[in-house]
Design a protein around this motif. Structure first.
Motif, PDB file in Angstrom:
ATOM      1  N   ILE A 294       0.830  -1.203   0.000  1.00 31.85           N
ATOM      2  CA  ILE A 294       0.000   0.000   0.000  1.00 31.85           C
ATOM      3  C   ILE A 294       0.863   1.251   0.000  1.00 31.85           C
ATOM      4  O   ILE A 294       0.628   2.201  -0.744  1.00 31.85           O
ATOM      5  CB  ILE A 294      -0.943  -0.005   1.222  1.00 31.85           C
ATOM      6  CG1 ILE A 294      -1.974  -1.129   1.073  1.00 31.85           C
ATOM      7  CG2 ILE A 294      -1.643   1.339   1.390  1.00 31.85           C
ATOM      8  CD1 ILE A 294      -2.788  -1.372   2.328  1.00 31.85           C
ATOM      9  N   LEU A 295       1.911   1.237   0.865  1.00 24.44           N
ATOM     10  CA  LEU A 295       2.801   2.395   0.912  1.00 24.44           C
ATOM     11  C   LEU A 295       3.500   2.617  -0.414  1.00 24.44           C
ATOM     12  O   LEU A 295       3.670   3.752  -0.873  1.00 24.44           O
ATOM     13  CB  LEU A 295       3.840   2.208   2.029  1.00 24.44           C
ATOM     14  CG  LEU A 295       3.313   2.341   3.461  1.00 24.44           C
ATOM     15  CD1 LEU A 295       4.405   1.988   4.454  1.00 24.44           C
ATOM     16  CD2 LEU A 295       2.794   3.754   3.701  1.00 24.44           C
ATOM     17  N   HIS A 296       3.931   1.540  -1.061  1.00 25.40           N
ATOM     18  CA  HIS A 296       4.578   1.653  -2.366  1.00 25.40           C
ATOM     19  C   HIS A 296       3.619   2.248  -3.403  1.00 25.40           C
ATOM     20  O   HIS A 296       3.982   3.113  -4.190  1.00 25.40           O
ATOM     21  CB  HIS A 296       5.059   0.271  -2.829  1.00 25.40           C
ATOM     22  CG  HIS A 296       5.668   0.297  -4.203  1.00 25.40           C
ATOM     23  ND1 HIS A 296       6.934   0.778  -4.435  1.00 25.40           N
ATOM     24  CD2 HIS A 296       5.155  -0.079  -5.408  1.00 25.40           C
ATOM     25  CE1 HIS A 296       7.199   0.694  -5.738  1.00 25.40           C
ATOM     26  NE2 HIS A 296       6.138   0.182  -6.343  1.00 25.40           N
ATOM     27  N   TRP A 297       2.370   1.784  -3.365  1.00 27.03           N
ATOM     28  CA  TRP A 297       1.370   2.319  -4.308  1.00 27.03           C
ATOM     29  C   TRP A 297       1.136   3.808  -4.070  1.00 27.03           C
ATOM     30  O   TRP A 297       1.057   4.604  -4.986  1.00 27.03           O
ATOM     31  CB  TRP A 297       0.063   1.560  -4.141  1.00 27.03           C
ATOM     32  CG  TRP A 297      -1.040   2.130  -4.989  1.00 27.03           C
ATOM     33  CD1 TRP A 297      -1.286   1.890  -6.296  1.00 27.03           C
ATOM     34  CD2 TRP A 297      -2.040   3.062  -4.562  1.00 27.03           C
ATOM     35  NE1 TRP A 297      -2.370   2.620  -6.735  1.00 27.03           N
ATOM     36  CE2 TRP A 297      -2.846   3.337  -5.685  1.00 27.03           C
ATOM     37  CE3 TRP A 297      -2.321   3.686  -3.353  1.00 27.03           C
ATOM     38  CZ2 TRP A 297      -3.921   4.212  -5.628  1.00 27.03           C
ATOM     39  CZ3 TRP A 297      -3.388   4.550  -3.298  1.00 27.03           C
ATOM     40  CH2 TRP A 297      -4.174   4.806  -4.428  1.00 27.03           C
ATOM     41  N   ARG A 298       1.042   4.192  -2.783  1.00 29.32           N
ATOM     42  CA  ARG A 298       0.806   5.599  -2.468  1.00 29.32           C
ATOM     43  C   ARG A 298       1.981   6.456  -2.920  1.00 29.32           C
ATOM     44  O   ARG A 298       1.807   7.541  -3.479  1.00 29.32           O
ATOM     45  CB  ARG A 298       0.587   5.772  -0.961  1.00 29.32           C
ATOM     46  CG  ARG A 298      -0.773   5.319  -0.487  1.00 29.32           C
ATOM     47  CD  ARG A 298      -1.007   5.754   0.944  1.00 29.32           C
ATOM     48  NE  ARG A 298      -1.002   7.218   1.053  1.00 29.32           N
ATOM     49  CZ  ARG A 298      -1.047   7.854   2.222  1.00 29.32           C
ATOM     50  NH1 ARG A 298      -1.083   7.173   3.351  1.00 29.32           N
ATOM     51  NH2 ARG A 298      -1.049   9.163   2.255  1.00 29.32           N
ATOM     52  N   ASN A 299       3.207   5.974  -2.680  1.00 26.19           N
ATOM     53  CA  ASN A 299       4.385   6.725  -3.103  1.00 26.19           C
ATOM     54  C   ASN A 299       4.411   6.902  -4.614  1.00 26.19           C
ATOM     55  O   ASN A 299       4.713   7.971  -5.135  1.00 26.19           O
ATOM     56  CB  ASN A 299       5.664   6.025  -2.638  1.00 26.19           C
ATOM     57  CG  ASN A 299       5.907   6.220  -1.156  1.00 26.19           C
ATOM     58  OD1 ASN A 299       5.304   7.104  -0.549  1.00 26.19           O
ATOM     59  ND2 ASN A 299       6.770   5.405  -0.578  1.00 26.19           N
ATOM     60  N   SER A 300       4.083   5.795  -5.323  1.00 26.38           N
ATOM     61  CA  SER A 300       4.059   5.843  -6.779  1.00 26.38           C
ATOM     62  C   SER A 300       3.023   6.832  -7.275  1.00 26.38           C
ATOM     63  O   SER A 300       3.258   7.636  -8.172  1.00 26.38           O
ATOM     64  CB  SER A 300       3.780   4.444  -7.332  1.00 26.38           C
ATOM     65  OG  SER A 300       3.667   4.478  -8.734  1.00 26.38           O
ATOM     66  N   SER A 301       1.840   6.780  -6.634  1.00 29.12           N
ATOM     67  CA  SER A 301       0.764   7.677  -7.028  1.00 29.12           C
ATOM     68  C   SER A 301       1.133   9.121  -6.761  1.00 29.12           C
ATOM     69  O   SER A 301       0.914  10.008  -7.581  1.00 29.12           O
ATOM     70  CB  SER A 301      -0.513   7.304  -6.276  1.00 29.12           C
ATOM     71  OG  SER A 301      -1.566   8.195  -6.601  1.00 29.12           O
ATOM     72  N   ASN A 302       1.724   9.385  -5.576  1.00 31.62           N
ATOM     73  CA  ASN A 302       2.116  10.749  -5.229  1.00 31.62           C
ATOM     74  C   ASN A 302       3.176  11.285  -6.174  1.00 31.62           C
ATOM     75  O   ASN A 302       3.137  12.449  -6.559  1.00 31.62           O
ATOM     76  CB  ASN A 302       2.631  10.793  -3.779  1.00 31.62           C
ATOM     77  CG  ASN A 302       1.514  10.599  -2.775  1.00 31.62           C
ATOM     78  OD1 ASN A 302       0.352  10.779  -3.096  1.00 31.62           O
ATOM     79  ND2 ASN A 302       1.880  10.226  -1.554  1.00 31.62           N
ATOM     80  N   ALA A 303       4.142  10.459  -6.536  1.00 29.85           N
ATOM     81  CA  ALA A 303       5.202  10.889  -7.450  1.00 29.85           C
ATOM     82  C   ALA A 303       4.620  11.238  -8.813  1.00 29.85           C
ATOM     83  O   ALA A 303       5.020  12.230  -9.429  1.00 29.85           O
ATOM     84  CB  ALA A 303       6.255   9.791  -7.581  1.00 29.85           C
ATOM     85  N   THR A 304       3.686  10.419  -9.276  1.00 32.08           N
ATOM     86  CA  THR A 304       3.053  10.693 -10.574  1.00 32.08           C
ATOM     87  C   THR A 304       2.277  12.001 -10.538  1.00 32.08           C
ATOM     88  O   THR A 304       2.359  12.815 -11.471  1.00 32.08           O
ATOM     89  CB  THR A 304       2.109   9.537 -10.958  1.00 32.08           C
ATOM     90  OG1 THR A 304       2.850   8.320 -10.993  1.00 32.08           O
ATOM     91  CG2 THR A 304       1.483   9.778 -12.322  1.00 32.08           C
TER      92      THR A 304
END
Length: 461
Positions: A324-334
């Motif tokens: 979940i944290l990885h997905w959130r980081n990816s989403s935030n970076a995008t």
């Protein structure tokens, strides 16, 4: 007279290469022999329609008038300066500032429409230059992507090739003077009244509107149909555009010039007013209250069973936390990357740089964000930092074409010419038919005084 490479005209301008040729004359890149260093300029050779005394006298008067207009317009930073004009062997010459860069057709690629935001930004750039032109009571008459140069030095658009220079107002027919106006302009960007020889300030607005519609649709003007009854261009169903912006474009390209914006100032005002008259309201969905009228839980179920379920749920949640944290980081970076792209288009460079920086902090291998950071730093004239960003993008993705181009541009600005050429060579290895890379190499070779090599590079472009 046909000019050859190496020939000197006006006693000081040495022809280096031909830029273009048309029905109104020929354009050359020339070197000013009377100034120190390698000062290059554009020489336009204009040929009168006839060689009898009356025609030459009339052409001379018109040429003198138009040259004075160009000299006045050239005081604007985004219009080429006029350095000199003269007559030689019954032919007329204009000497203007050489603008290094690429024309807008390199950015408006067929089949690749621009976003509404970027299109508005582009039209605003054009209209801000045109506003000055119209304030001088001058009609450009040939606005199209090839007459808009993205200046390499600072990324600003420069408006070139004023149609007034091409105008011929008199002609000798059967021994009599006949007044007429040549239909100047590029088909698709030239409105009906201009095609009939009666251009107006609003004729330029039509051309700018067609540039915008071409950008939004990814289609060339001749690919867009027109209404058989009204003559209006049909384009809305081929673009992703808000109704407010579409109305502005429709008014810019009206078939009847009286229904268009009368000048660049009024069109620019309409463009700047987009979004000011309405505010978006987001309706949040209602949240229903939890059902409190249900019956109490029954104790017939085992407490141990419930405990086991709870322990299992905790284990599953723990295992999924990293994902979940990885997905959130990816989403935030995008999200940050897209924010940076928007801010870059709006030329809010410091804010764009901050967004890109946050994106790569979250995802250090985000190659597009490193590229965006490089482009922003280049726009801010921070060339060494831009180079570092491009190098990071290349390290992550060695065949990243745009990063190699950016690297070459940064090195060029740092005057590390050999390394810049090597960067553009890398571009050509990745994409052999990248003509912009050859143009950049040729420009750098001129700076290095390698003129034969430069000519060879330009020939490949």
């Amino acid at each position: 007279m046909n000019l050859a490479v190496g020939q000197i005209i006006g006693g000081r301008y040495k022809i280096s290469r031909q830029l273009g040729q048309g029905g109104f004359g020929t354009t050359f890149v020339s070197q000013d022999q009377h100034l120190p260093g390698d000062r290059y300029c554009v020489v336009k050779q204009l040929k009168p329609q006839g060689d009898d005394p009356f025609t030459l006298q009339t052409a001379r008067r018109l040429f003198d008038t138009e040259a004075k207009i160009l000299h006045k317009l050239g005081t604007h930073d985004q219009i080429p300066q006029l350095f000199a004009y003269f007559e030689e062997n019954q032919e007329f010459y204009l000497v203007q500032e050489l603008i290094e860069g690429h024309d807008l057709s390199k950015e408006l690629i067929p089949g690749k429409p621009l976003t509404q935001l970027r299109t508005i930004s582009l039209l605003r750039e054009i209209l801000e230059i045109l506003e000055y032109v119209h304030q001088q009571h001058v009609i450009h008459r040939d606005i199209n992507p090839r007459n808009l140069i993205r200046r390499k030095q600072d990324g600003k658009l420069v408006l070139i090739d004023f149609g007034a220079v091409k105008q011929v107002s008199t002609q000798i027919l059967n021994g009599k003077q006949t007044s007429f106006t040549v239909a100047i302009g590029t088909p698709g960007y030239r409105p009906s009244e201009q095609a009939n020889g009666n251009p107006r300030l609003s004729s330029d607005i039509y051309a700018v509107g067609m540039v915008g519609i071409s950008a939004l649709t990814g289609l060339l003007p001749h690919e867009l149909p027109a209404d058989g009854d009204t003559g209006e261009i049909i384009w809305r169903d081929r673009a992703t555009v808000t109704d407010e912006f579409a109305k502005v474009l429709d008014k810019m390209i009206r078939y009847d010039f009286r229904e268009r914006y009368p000048s660049a100032s009024s069109a620019l005002q309409a463009l700047n007013d987009i979004g000011k008259t309405s505010s978006a309201t987001v309706a949040l969905p209602s949240v229903s209250s939890p059902n409190r009228s249900g019956t109490k839980g029954k104790f017939s179920k085992s407490i141990l069973y419930k405990s086991l379920i709870g322990i299992g749920a905790i284990a599953i949640l723990s295992a999924g936390t990293l994902s979940i944290l990885h997905w959130r980081n990816s989403s935030n970076a995008t999200d940050l990357y897209h924010r940076g792209e928007t801010l870059l288009e709006l030329k809010r460079y410091e804010e764009a740089l901050n967004a890109y920086h946050q994106a790569v902090e979250i995802r250090p291998d985000y190659v597009d964000a490193w590229q965006g950071q490089g482009d922003t730093l280049l726009a801010l004239n921070q060339y060494q930092d831009a180079l570092n960003a491009y190098d990071k993008a290349i390290q992550i993705q060695p065949d990243y074409l745009d990063a190699w181009k950016g690297r070459g541009k940064a090195l060029d600005q740092l005057r590390r010419y050999e390394e810049a050429i090597n960067a553009f060579d890398a571009v050509i290895k990745i994409q052999a038919k990248d003509f912009e890379a050859w143009e950049n190499i040729g420009t750098i070779e001129i700076k290095m005084q390698q003129y034969s090599a430069a000519i060879a590079s330009f020939d490949k472009a």
